[in-house]
Structure formats: C-alpha cells, structure tokens
Design an enzyme around this catalytic site. Structure first.
Site, short mmCIF file in Angstrom:
data_model
loop_
_atom_site.label_atom_id
_atom_site.label_comp_id
_atom_site.label_asym_id
_atom_site.label_seq_id
_atom_site.Cartn_x
_atom_site.Cartn_y
_atom_site.Cartn_z
N HIS A 1 1.02 -1.00 -0.02
CA HIS A 1 -0.12 -0.07 0.34
C HIS A 1 0.68 1.60 -0.26
O HIS A 1 1.74 1.00 0.79
CB HIS A 1 -0.72 -0.12 1.15
CG HIS A 1 0.14 -0.01 2.55
ND1 HIS A 1 0.31 0.84 3.27
CD2 HIS A 1 0.10 -1.05 3.34
CE1 HIS A 1 0.99 0.50 4.37
NE2 HIS A 1 0.92 -0.30 4.19
N ASP A 2 0.58 2.12 -0.77
CA ASP A 2 0.96 3.74 -1.00
C ASP A 2 2.35 3.30 -0.97
O ASP A 2 2.89 4.31 -0.86
CB ASP A 2 1.16 4.19 0.83
CG ASP A 2 -0.40 4.39 0.76
OD1 ASP A 2 -0.93 5.47 0.92
OD2 ASP A 2 -0.86 3.98 2.19
N GLY B 1 4.41 -0.68 2.31
CA GLY B 1 4.04 0.41 2.14
C GLY B 1 4.66 0.91 2.53
O GLY B 1 6.06 1.05 2.43
#
Length: 277
Positions: free
Chosen positions: A125-126, A143
């Site tokens: 994520h991100d 992440g």
C-alpha cells in the site's frame, strides 16, 4: 461492452459498473469488481481478480492468479476508498499482488509504464513505482516504498517500508534493503549496502561517458573519500561539496539531490568495493 470490441470469456464475472475498454480480453473464471476501469487492449488471463478502485491503462498483460486492488495488508485500513492506478504496457506475472493506498499514506498506490512484475512479487500500500522497472520473482515492496524509473530488484529481495530506490539502481537477489539507495548505484546483502555504481544500467538508460565520469567523482567523494582532509569531513559536508562538483550535469544533480532529500538515511557503503566497479 460490445462483443466486437472486447473478448470476455463466458465464465468470467464482470460487475455491471466496471468499465472495460475496446480490445481488452478477460480470461476464464476471472473476476472484475465494481469501480474497476480497464483501458484498451489489455489481456487479462484466467483466474485473475481485479477489485477496489483500480484504474488500469492500455496494453497491459496480467497472468493467471494475480490479485490486483484487494484491500491492503494494513491493520489500520478501515475500508477507505483508496486507489490503485496502473499505467500502460506493464506485464504482471503469476500470483502477483498489487494493493491500493491507505488514509495514512495518501490514499494511492501508483505504478507507471512498461514494468515487469515477475511471479510472486508484491507491491504494498501507498507505494509508487516508476517506469521500466523489473521486479524479479518473490521480491516484495512494503508499504510507502518509492521506486524510481529503471530500477531492477533481484529475486527474493525485501524493501523496507518508506525506503526509496533511486533511478536505475540495481538491487541484488536476496537483499534486505532498510535504507535509501541513491540513483545509479548497486546494492546487496542483509542489511543491504551500496556496492558501487551501476555502470551498465547507466549506459542502457542513455548515460554518457561524461555522466559516468561525474558520477564516479561524486561517488568517491561521498562514499570513499581519500586523504586526511576528505576523510575528516562529515557526511553532509561531503554531500555539499559534491553538489558544487556536479555543476549542471543532470545525472549528477539527480544523485546529490536524492541523497539530500533522504528521510530514512542512505544505506552504508561496502568498503571492499571501489566506486564505479
């Protein structure tokens, strides 16, 4: 979705609100969820799941059992409408997982163009991946990782969260990367250390002999200083001196600017290898 424009296998499950562009094919038993947008001429293989707010450009190829856009593996995630945006011309091999952003990281995971994600790779994520990168089998980005253009990540490598990999960096197989790797550098090991300049990668990405010469000087000054005066200078002072040294050379400026902007810190230099090797 026109039957002339697209090719959807009868066993595939496509949510009515999904958007499928002309020339895109979807293989047997694949699932395309609501909010998904697929551009033109994509090839989605069998048993692929694409869900969430996922936007995919044109001309991508996705192989069987890939999972794209599923909820991120973050215990802080609460179902916020974060996104995954993928560009064009990417190849996503078997069992790859690409996941959207979170509220704590800007709500977006982004992947640009013409990347190769080999089997069993993961983008957390991100994270943000540039263009023309190769991520080899079993490598994982935690992440909030940033991967600039032209990076090669060897198989079974792990990239710690918030780490940045500079453009055309090369990460050896099995590396555990816990700090930033500057542009045009090679790194390997646990915890990964910088091994030298990625001369071959520089040449393949349009670097000139002048670029290589500047990068070698800057690399030696920052990581392998010689002489009592140079060795006595602290790291940040050597970086400041390097900025004066590069002048207007674009790749030299990229190298120095990356180091200056590092928040996590730069990986240490492996003393047994000289700059440029």
């Amino acid at each position: 979705m026109s039957e002339v424009e697209t090719s959807i296998h009868p066993t595939a499950i496509i949510d009515p609100s999904a958007s499928i562009g002309p020339g895109t094919s979807v293989g047997p038993y694949s699932i395309i969820g609501p909010h998904v947008v697929l551009g033109e001429n994509n090839k989605i293989g069998p048993h692929v799941v694409i869900e969430g707010r996922t936007y995919i450009g044109d001309g991508n190829t996705v192989y069987q059992f890939a999972s794209i856009g599923a909820a991120p593996q973050d215990l802080k995630y609460r179902g916020e409408p974060s996104e995954l945006r993928i560009g064009s011309g990417n190849i996503v091999r078997e069992n790859v997982t690409l996941q959207p952003g979170t509220a704590g990281g800007g709500m977006l995971t982004s992947i640009a163009d013409h990347n190769l994600f080999m089997a069993n790779t993961h983008v957390g994520h991100d994270s943000h991946v540039g263009s023309r990168c190769v991520i080899a089998n079993g490598a994982a980005l935690a992440g909030h990782v940033t991967v600039e253009d032209g990076v090669i990540i060897g198989g079974l490598s792990g990239i710690h969260q918030f780490v940045k990999l500079g453009r055309v960096a090369m990460i050896g197989a099995g590396a555990m990367v816990a700090q930033d790797i500057p542009p045009y550098c090679m790194a390997q090991g646990d915890r990964a250390s910088i091994q030298g300049l990625n001369r071959v990668g520089l040449e393949r990405n349009g670097g000139t002999r002048e670029d290589l010469g500047v990068l070698r000087e800057v690399y030696r000054l920052i990581f392998t200083p010689s002489g009592p005066e140079a060795k006595a200078k602290v790291f940040k002072d050597r970086v400041a001196q390097a900025r004066d040294l590069v002048g207007t050379n674009e790749r030299g400026l990229q190298f120095v600017s990356f180091i200056e902007a590092s928040q996590r810190g730069i990986a240490p230099h492996h003393r047994g290898v000289s700059a440029g090797e």
